[in-house]
Design a protein around this motif. Structure first.
Motif, PDB file in Angstrom:
ATOM      1  N   ILE A 145       0.911  -1.020   0.052  1.00 34.56           N
ATOM      2  CA  ILE A 145      -0.134  -0.210   0.176  1.00 34.56           C
ATOM      3  C   ILE A 145       0.864   1.417   0.053  1.00 34.56           C
ATOM      4  O   ILE A 145       0.780   2.357  -0.699  1.00 34.56           O
ATOM      5  N   ASN A 179       2.390   1.794  -3.405  1.00 31.56           N
ATOM      6  CA  ASN A 179       1.431   2.127  -4.293  1.00 31.56           C
ATOM      7  C   ASN A 179       1.172   3.620  -4.167  1.00 31.56           C
ATOM      8  O   ASN A 179       0.932   4.561  -5.091  1.00 31.56           O
ATOM      9  N   VAL A 189     -16.834  -3.501   2.268  1.00 35.26           N
ATOM     10  CA  VAL A 189     -15.923  -4.408   1.914  1.00 35.26           C
ATOM     11  C   VAL A 189     -15.838  -5.715   2.603  1.00 35.26           C
ATOM     12  O   VAL A 189     -15.504  -6.775   1.739  1.00 35.26           O
ATOM     13  N   PRO A 243     -14.770  -5.390  -4.953  1.00 38.14           N
ATOM     14  CA  PRO A 243     -13.586  -4.390  -4.598  1.00 38.14           C
ATOM     15  C   PRO A 243     -12.678  -4.906  -3.919  1.00 38.14           C
ATOM     16  O   PRO A 243     -11.552  -4.737  -4.043  1.00 38.14           O
ATOM     17  N   MET A 244     -12.862  -5.929  -2.797  1.00 36.70           N
ATOM     18  CA  MET A 244     -11.965  -6.808  -1.969  1.00 36.70           C
ATOM     19  C   MET A 244     -10.996  -7.411  -2.792  1.00 36.70           C
ATOM     20  O   MET A 244      -9.905  -7.529  -2.633  1.00 36.70           O
ATOM     21  N   ARG A 267     -10.405  -7.067  -6.141  1.00 35.91           N
ATOM     22  CA  ARG A 267      -9.500  -5.985  -7.002  1.00 35.91           C
ATOM     23  C   ARG A 267      -8.148  -5.612  -5.949  1.00 35.91           C
ATOM     24  O   ARG A 267      -7.229  -5.688  -6.432  1.00 35.91           O
ATOM     25  N   MET A 268      -8.781  -5.549  -4.742  1.00 34.29           N
ATOM     26  CA  MET A 268      -7.655  -4.722  -3.785  1.00 34.29           C
ATOM     27  C   MET A 268      -6.684  -5.866  -3.543  1.00 34.29           C
ATOM     28  O   MET A 268      -5.688  -5.524  -3.645  1.00 34.29           O
ATOM     29  N   ASN A 304      -2.577  -5.499  -4.731  1.00 34.07           N
ATOM     30  CA  ASN A 304      -1.509  -5.772  -3.770  1.00 34.07           C
ATOM     31  C   ASN A 304      -0.467  -7.002  -4.048  1.00 34.07           C
ATOM     32  O   ASN A 304       0.619  -6.742  -3.952  1.00 34.07           O
TER      33      ASN A 304
END
Lengths: 113, 86, 164
Positions: A78, A81, C49, C106-107, C109-110, C114
Motif C-alpha cells: 500500500i 502504491n 468491503v 472491490p476486495m 481487486r484490492m 496488492n
C-alpha cells in the motif's frame, strides 16, 4: 537443538542479504519507479525472512513475529502504491530506457477532449 | 557459531540501511526521499527484532510492530500530501 | 447498517487482539471484546468491503493455495530483480502497461493489486474500474490481453473462486 538454531540463523542471514540488495538497488536504479521496484520489495522479503529465521530459533516468539510479518505484508504494497501514484501524478521524470507510458497517454487524451 | 552468523546478518542489514540513507540524502526529489525512508524503516524492523533476540526481551518486538505501523502511516500521509494537499 | 459486515470485522479485530495480547485471561478477553465491538460498529457500518466474504471449505482451501502461490511468486521474482541489481550492465526495460481484470468485487481487486505490487518486477500505479496500470521492469508486450495473461494469469483464477 543446535541444528534448529543454525538453520534459523541461516534464514536470518539470507534475509539480511535481501535487505542489503534492496539498499543497493535503491542507490543504483535510474528513476523512481525502478527504485521502488528494487528497493521496497527486496526489503519486504528480507524483513519477512529474517523474522522467520528468528521465529525458527525461538519458538516462544512465533505468534508475535507472525503478527509483524502479517502487518509488513499488508502495509508495504500500500505504501509503495501511494508513493508511486503521487509521483506519477506529479509528473516525475522517467528514465530514457522507458518503453511506454500508457497511463500518461490516457490522461492526455482525456484532457484534450 | 549462531552468534557469529547473526552478527554477520546485522552488519549486512546496517549496510543496507546505510545505502538507503545515501539515497535519502542524495535523492533528487521528495518522492525518492520518501521511498528511501520507507526502505530504511522496514529494514529497521528486522534490526530491532535482532536486538530483541540478543537482549532476550519480547517487549522489543512490540516496539518493532509500532515502529512499522507508524512509518507506514507517515509514508501514506506524505503520499497523500504530494498528490492533493492536506 | 450491514450486520454481516460488522460481524466479519469484529471477528477479524478480535483475532488480531488475541494474537497481540497472547493471553486468555478474563479481563483481557472482556477488554478485547469491548474494543473490537466498538471499532467494528464504528467503521463497519459505512463500508461494504468485509461483508462479501464467506468462509466455505472450498474458499478456505483456495485461500491456502493462493498463499503458497503468492509466496513462491514473491521468492522467484525477488531473485530475478536481485540478479538485475547485481548485474553491472543493469538490464532493465521499464514501462507502464495497461491490463484488464475480470474480477468484480472491490476486495478481490484490492488483493489482486496488492499481490501484483508484492511480486517484484510489477508495480500497480492506478486502478480505473477494471483497468489496472502496471509499471513493469521488463516490458515484454504492450498488448493488454497478452500483458494480462503474463502478469495476473496465476492469481486471477484463484481469486475468482475466492471472491466470486
Amino acid at each position: 537443538m543446535e541444528i534448529r538454531e543454525t538453520v534459523g540463523a541461516a534464514v536470518t542471514l539470507l534475509g539480511s542479504v535481501f535487505i542489503f540488495l534492496g539498499g543497493l538497488g535503491i542507490v543504483r536504479m535510474p528513476d523512481l519507479f525502478n527504485r521502488i521496484q528494487a528497493g521496497t520489495k527486496a526489503s519486504t522479503l528480507g524483513t519477512i525472512l529474517s523474522l522467520l529465521g528468528l521465529a525458527i530459533m525461538n519458538e516462544a516468539w512465533i505468534w508475535k513475529l507472525l503478527v509483524i510479518i502479517f502487518f509488513v505484508l499488508i502495509t508495504n504494497p500500500i505504501s509503495s502504491n501511494v508513493i508511486s501514484r503521487a509521483a506519477h501524478f506529479r509528473g516525475t521524470r522517467m528514465t530514457n530506457k522507458t518503453v511506454a507510458d500508457l497511463l500518461s497517454d490516457k490522461n492526455k487524451k482525456i484532457s484534450e477532449e | 557459531m549462531v552468534n557469529t552468523i547473526l552478527i554477520m546478518a546485522g552488519v549486512l542489514m546496517a549496510l543496507g540501511i546505510l545505502l538507503a540513507l545515501f539515497r535519502f540524502i542524495l535523492g533528487p526529489d521528495v518522492t525518492d526521499r520518501a521511498i528511501a525512508f520507507d526502505v530504511m524503516t522496514v529494514s529497521s524492523i528486522s534490526v530491532i527484532a535482532l536486538i530483541a533476540y540478543f537482549a532476550g526481551r519480547v517487549i522489543y518486538l512490540d516496539v518493532a510492530l509500532v515502529y512499522g505501523l507508524l512509518s507506514f502511516l507517515s509514508v501514506v500521509v506524505i503520499g497523500r500530501y504530494i498528490e492533493r494537499g492536506l | 447498517m450491514n450486520i454481516r459486515n460488522v460481524a466479519n470485522l469484529f471477528v477479524l479485530l478480535f483475532l488480531i487482539w488475541l494474537l497481540l495480547t497472547g493471553t486468555f485471561e478474563l479481563t483481557s478477553l472482556v477488554l478485547g471484546v469491548t474494543i473490537a465491538g466498538l471499532f467494528a460498529l464504528n467503521f463497519g457500518k459505512n463500508s461494504s468491503v468485509f461483508g462479501k466474504f464467506r468462509l466455505t471449505p472450498k474458499v478456505f482451501v483456495y485461500s491456502l493455495i493462493y498463499l503458497f502461490v503468492i509466496a513462491w511468486e514473491i521468492v522467484k521474482s525477488n531473485i530475478d530483480v536481485a540478479l538485475r541489481v547485481i548485474n553491472p550492465k543493469l538490464p532493465i526495460n521499464p514501462g507502464i502497461v495497461k491490463i484488464k481484470t475480470r474480477l468484480k468485487s472491490p476486495m478481490g481487486r484490492m488483493i489482486l493489486a496488492n499481490s501484483i505490487t508484492l511480486t517484484p518486477g510489477t508495480l500497480t500505479i492506478d486502478i480505473k474500474d477494471d483497468e489496472l496500470y502496471i509499471h513493469w521492469i521488463d516490458v515484454k508486450t504492450l498488448d493488454a490481453e497478452k500483458a494480462s495473461q503474463e502478469i495476473l494469469g496465476k492469481f486471477e483464477k484463484l481469486l475468482e473462486v475466492i471472491y466470486g
